[in-house]
Design a protein around this motif. Structure first.
Motif: not given
Lengths: 109, 116
Positions: A77-91
């Motif tokens: 919610t309400a994304a900020q520049p600090g949220d920039t990155g590679l998001y990985l899910c892992a099972g």
């Protein structure tokens, strides 16, 4: 072979907007983890979800585990520049992590 | 406390050479796992070691080997390097894996290997 597909692969949005990233698999996992990775660094654990249907919140981030424990979503919610990155899910299963294909998120100021 | 450390941070090799990558886990962690992350993809599991014994192996050729020492540090060795081995090699440590479980893993910054 357990596979985790993430979508979208790339996402670029304006600061202040909301977004959702999806992680889908045909396999059942005992738990699912979300990581964020920044350039030149290793992945950093954000959250672990264990129970089907579980919802966890981390400030502006909301994580949900599917009822069948095969899929998950990450909502920001309400994304900020600090949220920039590679998001990985892992099972989790068989004492190893199976990582998804990743979502590269860019928040434009 | 120091996190997971890896050395070297960057490495350039040529095809056919071998390489040794090193990892020191978080103090008190007895399990180390290795992952390969090719540019633009998620990490792929290579090995897990616990108490010096191999607990898991991913789908990698025999050119890849690893070991864990009494102080729980670990080495990953890759022989006969190929161009496709160019990747970020990540080490992760965890406290103690119960049989069949996957406890929280803490990742190091990785070693960037370039094969020319």
């Amino acid at each position: 072979t357990q596979l985790l597909e993430q979508s979208p692969q790339f996402l670029s949005i304006q600061e202040g907007e909301n977004l959702t990233v999806y992680c889908n698999s045909s396999s059942v996992f005992s738990s699912l983890q979300w990581y964020r990775q920044e350039p030149g660094e290793g992945p950093v654990l954000l959250v672990t979800v264990v129970t089907g249907g579980e919802v966890k919140k981390l400030k502006r981030l909301t994580f949900q585990f599917g009822d069948a424990r095969k899929d998950s979503s990450l909502h920001i919610t309400a994304a900020q520049p600090g949220d920039t990155g590679l998001y990985l899910c892992a099972g989790s299963g068989n004492e190893k992590l199976t990582f998804g294909t990743g979502t590269r998120l860019t928040i434009i100021p | 406390d120091a996190g997971v450390t890896q050395s070297p941070t960057h490495l350039i090799k040529t095809r056919g050479q071998h390489v040794t990558l090193r990892c020191s886990p978080i103090s008190g962690h007895k399990s180390v796992s290795w992952y390969q992350q090719v540019l633009g993809q998620g990490p792929q599991f290579i090995f897990q070691y616990y108490e010096k014994e191999e607990r898991g192996r991913g789908n990698f050729p025999d050119r890849f080997s690893a070991r864990q020492f009494p102080n729980y540090s670990s080495e990953l060795n890759v022989n006969a390097l190929l161009l496709g081995d160019s990747a970020l090699y990540l080490c992760a440590s965890s406290f103690s894996p119960r049989q069949g479980s996957t406890p929280e893993q803490f990742f190091g910054p990785g070693t960037r290997l370039t094969v020319l």
